[in-house]
Motif scaffolding. Sequence first.
Motif, PDB file in Angstrom:
ATOM      1  N   ILE A  66       0.831  -1.202   0.000  1.00  0.00           N
ATOM      2  CA  ILE A  66       0.000   0.000   0.000  1.00  0.00           C
ATOM      3  C   ILE A  66       0.869   1.257   0.000  1.00  0.00           C
ATOM      4  CG2 ILE A  66      -1.741   1.298   1.294  1.00  0.00           C
ATOM      5  CD1 ILE A  66      -2.828  -1.340   2.309  1.00  0.00           C
ATOM      6  N   LEU A  67       1.953   1.263   0.767  1.00  0.00           N
ATOM      7  CA  LEU A  67       2.849   2.418   0.793  1.00  0.00           C
ATOM      8  C   LEU A  67       3.477   2.656  -0.577  1.00  0.00           C
ATOM      9  CD1 LEU A  67       4.607   1.813   4.235  1.00  0.00           C
ATOM     10  CD2 LEU A  67       2.977   3.632   3.682  1.00  0.00           C
ATOM     11  N   LEU A  68       3.836   1.602  -1.277  1.00  0.00           N
ATOM     12  CA  LEU A  68       4.387   1.738  -2.623  1.00  0.00           C
ATOM     13  C   LEU A  68       3.342   2.269  -3.595  1.00  0.00           C
ATOM     14  CD1 LEU A  68       6.515  -1.539  -2.855  1.00  0.00           C
ATOM     15  CD2 LEU A  68       7.406   0.798  -2.983  1.00  0.00           C
ATOM     16  N   GLN A  69       2.096   1.865  -3.405  1.00  0.00           N
ATOM     17  CA  GLN A  69       1.021   2.288  -4.302  1.00  0.00           C
ATOM     18  C   GLN A  69       0.758   3.785  -4.213  1.00  0.00           C
ATOM     19  OE1 GLN A  69      -2.285  -0.185  -3.119  1.00  0.00           O
ATOM     20  NE2 GLN A  69      -1.837  -1.746  -4.664  1.00  0.00           N
ATOM     21  N   THR A  81      11.158  -4.195  -2.134  1.00  0.00           N
ATOM     22  CA  THR A  81      10.630  -4.973  -1.022  1.00  0.00           C
ATOM     23  C   THR A  81      11.579  -4.982   0.176  1.00  0.00           C
ATOM     24  OG1 THR A  81       9.483  -6.412  -2.603  1.00  0.00           O
ATOM     25  CG2 THR A  81       9.735  -7.222  -0.342  1.00  0.00           C
ATOM     26  N   ILE A  82      12.834  -5.406  -0.029  1.00  0.00           N
ATOM     27  CA  ILE A  82      13.785  -5.501   1.076  1.00  0.00           C
ATOM     28  C   ILE A  82      14.087  -4.124   1.657  1.00  0.00           C
ATOM     29  CG2 ILE A  82      16.064  -6.274   1.779  1.00  0.00           C
ATOM     30  CD1 ILE A  82      14.144  -8.502   1.017  1.00  0.00           C
ATOM     31  N   GLN A  83      14.397  -3.141   0.767  1.00  0.00           N
ATOM     32  CA  GLN A  83      14.708  -1.797   1.240  1.00  0.00           C
ATOM     33  C   GLN A  83      13.513  -1.187   1.975  1.00  0.00           C
ATOM     34  OE1 GLN A  83      13.289   1.248  -0.092  1.00  0.00           O
ATOM     35  NE2 GLN A  83      14.499   2.517   1.317  1.00  0.00           N
ATOM     36  N   GLY A  84      12.308  -1.423   1.438  1.00  0.00           N
ATOM     37  CA  GLY A  84      11.110  -0.873   2.055  1.00  0.00           C
ATOM     38  C   GLY A  84      10.864  -1.428   3.441  1.00  0.00           C
ATOM     39  N   LEU A  85      11.018  -2.727   3.602  1.00  0.00           N
ATOM     40  CA  LEU A  85      10.823  -3.342   4.914  1.00  0.00           C
ATOM     41  C   LEU A  85      11.878  -2.863   5.910  1.00  0.00           C
ATOM     42  CD1 LEU A  85       9.976  -7.019   3.848  1.00  0.00           C
ATOM     43  CD2 LEU A  85       8.395  -5.293   4.725  1.00  0.00           C
ATOM     44  N   LYS A  86      13.120  -2.717   5.455  1.00  0.00           N
ATOM     45  CA  LYS A  86      14.182  -2.213   6.333  1.00  0.00           C
ATOM     46  C   LYS A  86      13.895  -0.769   6.748  1.00  0.00           C
ATOM     47  CE  LYS A  86      18.038  -5.094   4.731  1.00  0.00           C
ATOM     48  NZ  LYS A  86      19.367  -5.100   4.061  1.00  0.00           N
ATOM     49  N   TYR A  87      13.400   0.034   5.810  1.00  0.00           N
ATOM     50  CA  TYR A  87      13.113   1.440   6.114  1.00  0.00           C
ATOM     51  C   TYR A  87      11.999   1.544   7.164  1.00  0.00           C
ATOM     52  CZ  TYR A  87      11.957   6.363   5.443  1.00  0.00           C
ATOM     53  OH  TYR A  87      11.719   7.702   5.640  1.00  0.00           O
ATOM     54  N   ILE A  88      10.954   0.732   7.012  1.00  0.00           N
ATOM     55  CA  ILE A  88       9.865   0.749   7.990  1.00  0.00           C
ATOM     56  C   ILE A  88      10.381   0.317   9.356  1.00  0.00           C
ATOM     57  CG2 ILE A  88       7.654  -0.284   8.625  1.00  0.00           C
ATOM     58  CD1 ILE A  88       7.053  -0.580   5.639  1.00  0.00           C
ATOM     59  N   LYS A 319       2.736  -0.438  -9.221  1.00  0.00           N
ATOM     60  CA  LYS A 319       3.567  -0.178  -8.052  1.00  0.00           C
ATOM     61  C   LYS A 319       3.139  -1.089  -6.902  1.00  0.00           C
ATOM     62  CE  LYS A 319       5.066   4.633  -8.578  1.00  0.00           C
ATOM     63  NZ  LYS A 319       4.995   6.000  -7.992  1.00  0.00           N
ATOM     64  N   GLY A 320       4.122  -1.716  -6.269  1.00  0.00           N
ATOM     65  CA  GLY A 320       3.820  -2.606  -5.145  1.00  0.00           C
ATOM     66  C   GLY A 320       3.441  -4.008  -5.571  1.00  0.00           C
ATOM     67  N   LEU A 321       3.508  -4.312  -6.875  1.00  0.00           N
ATOM     68  CA  LEU A 321       3.112  -5.639  -7.347  1.00  0.00           C
ATOM     69  C   LEU A 321       4.045  -6.726  -6.819  1.00  0.00           C
ATOM     70  CD1 LEU A 321       1.291  -7.401  -9.104  1.00  0.00           C
ATOM     71  CD2 LEU A 321       2.832  -6.950 -11.031  1.00  0.00           C
ATOM     72  N   VAL A 322       5.348  -6.414  -6.701  1.00  0.00           N
ATOM     73  CA  VAL A 322       6.307  -7.424  -6.251  1.00  0.00           C
ATOM     74  C   VAL A 322       6.001  -7.904  -4.826  1.00  0.00           C
ATOM     75  CG1 VAL A 322       8.719  -7.905  -5.716  1.00  0.00           C
ATOM     76  CG2 VAL A 322       8.126  -6.693  -7.825  1.00  0.00           C
TER      77      VAL A 322
END
Length: 354
Positions: A66-69, A81-88, A319-322
């Motif tokens: 949802i954040l990517l969308q 995915t990996i960078q996004g989870l680490k950032y959160i 966006k966010g499909l992966v």
Amino acid sequence: MASEDVKTSESAVSTIVNLAEEAKLAREGVKAPSYAVLSICKSLVAGGVAGGVSRTAVAPLERLKILLQVQNPHSIKYNGTIQGLKYIWRTEGFRGLFKGNGTNCARIVPNSAVKFFSYEQASKGILCLYQQQTGNEEAQLTPLLRLGAGACAGIIAMSATYPMDMVRGRLTVQTERSPYQYRGMIHALSTVLREEGPRALYKGWLPSVIGVIPYVGLNFAVYESLKDWLIKRKPFGLVEDSELSVTTRLACGAAAGTVGQTVAYPLDVIRRRMQMVGWKDAASVVTGDGRNKGPLEYTGMIDAFRKTVRHEGFGALYKGLVPNSVKVVPSIAIAFVTYEVVKDILGVEIRISD
């Protein structure tokens, strides 16, 4: 005393016989009203537990999707995915990975209940009409008819639980700089209703409803058609005695979920963006000189599609499909396995897609 013992024995035998008859009738589908209600309740509990467990297991990926969308393309925070989870994790901690999950789980039970019940009724009605039209009482549902029944179920379920999905999206992207600070689902619903009016609870409803037609419809059609094909054709020796293994069922569900979500994903992106209109850090418009002008305002679904593609390109619709694709297989796997376990514990006899 002997006569009393005989009477007691006869009473016990009679009770056992009655219970056996009820169980036989239940297995044959001829259920007493009380048993039918109990069976339905058990099915709803099993489906609710399965949905809650599976959604919680993939909650970090759901939030990242949802954040990517909805993120501002000119202020990128999440690159993958990996960078996004680490950032959160770094900025919000462990709890940030599960933000909005409570609301998400709260809507799973009614959504699943309405969806599967609606599919049952729609498939029965469509099959009845099909048999009458063809004059063949032995006719079975075709993949196209299953698609129609699934589409009806998805539309009804989406419409019934849409306000909860809408506030879930806002709770998921909420930060300290958000225009509203929601304390939970109930507070979010009441605040949106009070500050923005009843119509705000259904922002993005049209693309959502259109999106569930291919998504839920394909889920049911692909899943059941694959099962039928495996049972009847028995390819590669996968099926014995017309029974599918747990692994095979999970593979069918994963294939169905992947096909459905890929086809319907652009509509899910547009729905989220329409829900987030006016929120800081959501997708924004850019002027001719490349400067960020401010949050986008959409007049409707078509306008949202047009502006998204114009300012960010066709790829923005995916966006966010992966992370969404990554969570499809484990989510379905956990849901199916959990449902089967809870169903066995509670003695539920209704299968997921019968």
